[in-house]
Motif scaffolding. Structure first.
Motif, PDB file in Angstrom:
ATOM      1  N   ALA A  49       0.846  -1.201   0.000  1.00 53.57           N
ATOM      2  CA  ALA A  49       0.000   0.000   0.000  1.00 53.57           C
ATOM      3  C   ALA A  49       0.879   1.249   0.000  1.00 53.57           C
ATOM      4  N   ASP A  50       1.940   1.207   0.764  1.00 57.30           N
ATOM      5  CA  ASP A  50       2.854   2.332   0.868  1.00 57.30           C
ATOM      6  C   ASP A  50       3.553   2.605  -0.478  1.00 57.30           C
ATOM      7  N   ILE A  51       4.020   1.534  -1.110  1.00 57.17           N
ATOM      8  CA  ILE A  51       4.700   1.683  -2.419  1.00 57.17           C
ATOM      9  C   ILE A  51       3.720   2.245  -3.443  1.00 57.17           C
ATOM     10  N   ASN A  52       2.509   1.682  -3.481  1.00 62.23           N
ATOM     11  CA  ASN A  52       1.523   2.134  -4.471  1.00 62.23           C
ATOM     12  C   ASN A  52       1.095   3.585  -4.220  1.00 62.23           C
ATOM     13  N   ALA A  53       1.026   3.960  -2.933  1.00 56.58           N
ATOM     14  CA  ALA A  53       0.631   5.336  -2.596  1.00 56.58           C
ATOM     15  C   ALA A  53       1.708   6.339  -3.000  1.00 56.58           C
ATOM     16  N   ASN A  54       2.929   5.849  -3.136  1.00 53.35           N
ATOM     17  CA  ASN A  54       4.033   6.746  -3.501  1.00 53.35           C
ATOM     18  C   ASN A  54       4.416   6.651  -4.974  1.00 53.35           C
ATOM     19  N   GLY A  55       3.462   6.205  -5.789  1.00 50.97           N
ATOM     20  CA  GLY A  55       3.672   6.212  -7.238  1.00 50.97           C
ATOM     21  C   GLY A  55       4.332   4.959  -7.789  1.00 50.97           C
ATOM     22  N   GLY A  56       4.553   3.949  -6.921  1.00 50.06           N
ATOM     23  CA  GLY A  56       5.166   2.702  -7.390  1.00 50.06           C
ATOM     24  C   GLY A  56       4.114   1.683  -7.778  1.00 50.06           C
ATOM     25  N   ARG A  57       4.589   0.482  -8.151  1.00 53.17           N
ATOM     26  CA  ARG A  57       3.684  -0.610  -8.522  1.00 53.17           C
ATOM     27  C   ARG A  57       4.110  -1.842  -7.749  1.00 53.17           C
ATOM     28  N   ALA A  58       3.188  -2.370  -6.931  1.00 53.76           N
ATOM     29  CA  ALA A  58       3.557  -3.536  -6.118  1.00 53.76           C
ATOM     30  C   ALA A  58       2.355  -4.409  -5.829  1.00 53.76           C
ATOM     31  N   ILE A  59       2.629  -5.702  -5.668  1.00 53.05           N
ATOM     32  CA  ILE A  59       1.619  -6.644  -5.167  1.00 53.05           C
ATOM     33  C   ILE A  59       2.274  -7.513  -4.103  1.00 53.05           C
TER      34      ILE A  59
END
Ligand code: NAD
Length: 257
Positions: A49-59
């Motif tokens: 969630a943190d990575i995605n909130a900062n413009g990244g892409r993660a699962i």
């Protein structure tokens, strides 16, 4: 020309400790990241969630690296979401302290299955896509224990990491013709849940002792390891393979030295 934005990274045991710092760092460089975890979905999901909130892409994907079918399922899931894995970081590991006296076959067998067999399972699962793309970066997190540090209670753990280290060199040879690099980062003593234990005073004492055994006079942080992993994983590091990089602050307590 490959760029960080083209990269799809799989970090095993990425929910906490060193793996968490590695996943965060690779995402910051621009890679899509799969955070693999064994049991603690909440930790892995909060990082994602943190990575995605900062413009990244993660699962986040659960899988036991000791289970080859589960690993294959995870790699298929990553491919379906982001494309084939181009960066594999074998970080998942367990450490059971034991001596010849306290040797426990079952526990140590499990440690071997995670620390050594896990590296085989994940490498086999990603290699088809990497070979097809004629590109890949594999980074195995071993340990300076495999290089012969003198910490008591570490013999069997060191042996599993020595296996991971020799697999690094041998897999580099097998996969080199396909443009795939395979390297290892061997951490020294890093502050994580694995090293912390429950007794705060015992931990402080141990950390102080190991800090004074290092030329740089401190124990390591997960980011110290993530930095070295990012170097090997970089698209620019395409002519560096079969290397073991000790990231240990300059530890001086090696056996026989
Ligand atoms: P940690 O215990 O904090 O993290 C290890 C992670 O691996 C955890 O998230 C755990 O759930 C995961 N994991 C364990 N078994 C797994 C399995 N079967 N399948 C999937 N995931 C699994 O430890 P850490 O200190 O962050 O260690 C990370 C790596 O670095 C390990 O391979 C460890 O051996 C190595 N290492 C650590 C140190 C240190 O001082 N902390 C030193 C040398 C090497």
């Amino acid at each position: 020309m490959a760029t960080w934005r083209d990269q799809v990274a799989l970090v095993t045991g990425g929910g906490r400790g060193i793996g968490r710092a590695i996943a965060r760092r690779l995402a910051r460089e621009g890679a899509s990241v799969c955070v693999n975890y064994l049991a603690r979905a909440d930790a892995a999901e909060s990082l994602v969630a943190d990575i995605n909130a900062n413009g990244g892409r993660a699962i986040a994907v659960a899988a036991d690296v000791a289970d080859d079918a589960a690993v294959e399922g995870m790699v298929d899931r990553v491919a379906a979401t982001f494309g084939g894995v181009t960066i594999l970081v074998n970080n998942a590991g367990v450490s059971h302290q034991a001596t010849l006296e306290s040797y426990d076959q079952e526990k140590l067998q499990r440690m071997r299955q995670v620390n050594a067999d896990g590296v085989i399972h994940t490498t086999r699962a990603v290699m088809t896509d990497m070979r097809r793309q004629k590109y890949g970066r594999i980074v195995n997190i071993t340990s300076i224990a495999a290089l012969g540090t003198a910490l008591p209670g570490n013999a069997f753990y060191a042996a599993t990491k020595a296996e991971a280290q020799i697999l690094t060199l041998r897999f580099a040879m097998e996969l080199g013709p396909f443009g795939i690099t395979v390297n290892a980062v061997a951490p020294g003593f890093i502050q994580t849940d694995m090293t912390h234990g429950t007794d705060e005073n015992a931990w402080k004492e141990r950390a102080q002792k190991l800090a004074s055994a290092a030329m740089l006079g401190r124990v390591g942080e997960p980011d110290d390891i993530a930095n070295a992993v990012a170097f090997f994983a970089s698209p620019d590091s395409g002519w560096i393979t079969a290397q073991v990089l000790a990231v240990d602050g300059g530890r001086m307590d090696y056996l026989g030295r």
